[in-house]
Design an enzyme around this catalytic site. Structure first.
Site, PDB file in Angstrom:
ATOM      1  N   ASP A 110     -17.753  31.362 -13.082  1.00 16.94           N
ATOM      2  CA  ASP A 110     -19.087  31.711 -12.571  1.00 16.94           C
ATOM      3  C   ASP A 110     -20.067  31.915 -13.736  1.00 16.94           C
ATOM      4  O   ASP A 110     -21.159  31.313 -13.773  1.00 16.94           O
ATOM      5  CB  ASP A 110     -18.935  33.004 -11.747  1.00 16.94           C
ATOM      6  CG  ASP A 110     -20.124  33.311 -10.851  1.00 16.94           C
ATOM      7  OD1 ASP A 110     -21.043  32.473 -10.773  1.00 16.94           O
ATOM      8  OD2 ASP A 110     -20.114  34.382 -10.227  1.00 16.94           O
ATOM      9  N   ASN A 131     -18.722  35.225  -6.676  1.00 14.12           N
ATOM     10  CA  ASN A 131     -18.358  36.432  -5.919  1.00 14.12           C
ATOM     11  C   ASN A 131     -19.387  36.614  -4.813  1.00 14.12           C
ATOM     12  O   ASN A 131     -20.415  35.929  -4.780  1.00 14.12           O
ATOM     13  CB  ASN A 131     -18.217  37.649  -6.828  1.00 14.12           C
ATOM     14  CG  ASN A 131     -19.477  37.945  -7.587  1.00 14.12           C
ATOM     15  OD1 ASN A 131     -20.551  38.063  -7.000  1.00 14.12           O
ATOM     16  ND2 ASN A 131     -19.377  38.043  -8.905  1.00 14.12           N
ATOM     17  N   ILE A 153     -15.391  22.765 -16.382  1.00 14.08           N
ATOM     18  CA  ILE A 153     -16.077  22.201 -15.211  1.00 14.08           C
ATOM     19  C   ILE A 153     -17.576  22.039 -15.453  1.00 14.08           C
ATOM     20  O   ILE A 153     -18.214  21.201 -14.822  1.00 14.08           O
ATOM     21  CB  ILE A 153     -15.797  23.049 -13.945  1.00 14.08           C
ATOM     22  CG1 ILE A 153     -16.092  22.224 -12.689  1.00 14.08           C
ATOM     23  CG2 ILE A 153     -16.578  24.357 -13.959  1.00 14.08           C
ATOM     24  CD1 ILE A 153     -15.453  22.744 -11.444  1.00 14.08           C
TER      25      ILE A 153
HETATM   26  P1  ADP Z   1     -11.783  33.948  -9.490  1.00  6.86           P
HETATM   27  O1  ADP Z   1     -12.631  35.195  -9.554  1.00  6.86           O
HETATM   28  O2  ADP Z   1     -12.053  33.126  -8.238  1.00  6.86           O
HETATM   29  O3  ADP Z   1     -10.337  34.218  -9.726  1.00  6.86           O
HETATM   30  P2  ADP Z   1     -12.209  33.029 -12.268  1.00  6.86           P
HETATM   31  O4  ADP Z   1     -13.452  32.410 -12.802  1.00  6.86           O
HETATM   32  O5  ADP Z   1     -11.819  34.369 -12.790  1.00  6.86           O
HETATM   33  O6  ADP Z   1     -12.367  33.008 -10.655  1.00  6.86           O
HETATM   34  O7  ADP Z   1     -10.989  32.042 -12.523  1.00  6.86           O
HETATM   35  C1  ADP Z   1     -10.759  30.869 -11.777  1.00  6.86           C
HETATM   36  C2  ADP Z   1     -10.157  29.814 -12.684  1.00  6.86           C
HETATM   37  O8  ADP Z   1     -11.215  29.188 -13.420  1.00  6.86           O
HETATM   38  C3  ADP Z   1      -9.166  30.314 -13.733  1.00  6.86           C
HETATM   39  O9  ADP Z   1      -8.077  29.384 -13.801  1.00  6.86           O
HETATM   40  C4  ADP Z   1      -9.976  30.268 -15.032  1.00  6.86           C
HETATM   41  O10 ADP Z   1      -9.147  30.077 -16.170  1.00  6.86           O
HETATM   42  C5  ADP Z   1     -10.826  29.041 -14.779  1.00  6.86           C
HETATM   43  N1  ADP Z   1     -12.026  28.842 -15.599  1.00  6.86           N
HETATM   44  C6  ADP Z   1     -12.729  29.723 -16.326  1.00  6.86           C
HETATM   45  N2  ADP Z   1     -13.774  29.106 -16.943  1.00  6.86           N
HETATM   46  C7  ADP Z   1     -13.718  27.794 -16.567  1.00  6.86           C
HETATM   47  C8  ADP Z   1     -14.488  26.623 -16.860  1.00  6.86           C
HETATM   48  N3  ADP Z   1     -15.550  26.667 -17.675  1.00  6.86           N
HETATM   49  N4  ADP Z   1     -14.115  25.437 -16.301  1.00  6.86           N
HETATM   50  C9  ADP Z   1     -13.035  25.368 -15.477  1.00  6.86           C
HETATM   51  N5  ADP Z   1     -12.286  26.428 -15.161  1.00  6.86           N
HETATM   52  C10 ADP Z   1     -12.606  27.617 -15.705  1.00  6.86           C
END
Ligand code: ADP
Length: 179
Positions: free
Chosen positions: A38, A28, A15
């Site tokens: 994040d 968070n 993203i």
């Molecule tokens: P949450 O704490 O809301 O669960 P996470 O960041 O741990 O958020 O994960 C949410 C989703 O984002 C997961 O499917 C993870 O694999 C994905 N994710 C992690 N890094 C990226 C990125 N750079 N771009 C898109 N999605 C990502």
């Protein structure tokens, strides 16, 4: 695909490199950064985003689950970053679906307020927060559909940027249910 007449794009990828007007961060409540998407957004966007998050936090406190705030995009291609907080999955008895739907709807509201026309979402709550991805994908599609139905002409494109195959497939299946 389309959702309420708005282009719906599902892509596998990162993203942080999207050229949408706004991208959404699965933050968070502290708004001070974390792991997963994040961490990736703050790393790619640089310290300006965290500085704005600190100011928002100083002014209005932490961001509760289901709410969203907006900052600039720092060094990102996206002009804006919407920081929303999804629910931690606790088995489904704690209104996690309502909180997750609110995270999507409030993210769209923040982006609409700055007249963003294109917005990219990650899969909120399905990483560290443990929300089952098939369930989360359906909540996401329904929430976006409800928002767009109530806010015609708000967006031209809604994009989901999904990090792995399983997540992509879950969102693809959910999107088909609302076509
Ligand atoms: P949450 O704490 O809301 O669960 P996470 O960041 O741990 O958020 O994960 C949410 C989703 O984002 C997961 O499917 C993870 O694999 C994905 N994710 C992690 N890094 C990226 C990125 N750079 N771009 C898109 N999605 C990502």
């Amino acid at each position: 695909m389309h959702i309420e007449g708005v282009k719906l794009l599902l892509v596998r990828g990162d993203i942080t490199i999207q050229d949408a007007d706004a991208i959404v961060n699965a933050a968070n409540s502290s708004l001070l950064g974390g792991g997963g998407v994040d961490g990736a957004i703050h790393r790619a966007g640089g310290p300006a985003i965290l500085e704005e998050c600190r100011k928002i936090r100083a002014a209005q406190g932490s961001c509760s689950p289901g709410n969203a705030v907006i900052t600039s995009g720092g060094k990102l291609k996206a002009r804006w970053v919407v920081h929303t907080v999804g629910p931690v999955w606790r088995g489904g008895d704690g209104n996690e679906d309502v909180t997750l739907a609110n995270a999507y709807k409030n993210s769209l509201s923040r982006a609409m307020e700055v007249e963003a026309k294109t917005i990219a979402f990650p899969s909120i709550s399905t990483g560290a927060y443990g929300y089952p991805v098939e369930k989360a994908a359906l909540v996401a599609m329904n929430a976006i559909s409800e928002f767009l139905s109530a806010n015609k002409d708000s967006f031209s494109e809604i994009r989901f940027v999904l990090f792995d195959d399983r997540t992509f497939q879950a969102y693809e299946a959910a999107a088909k249910t609302i076509q």
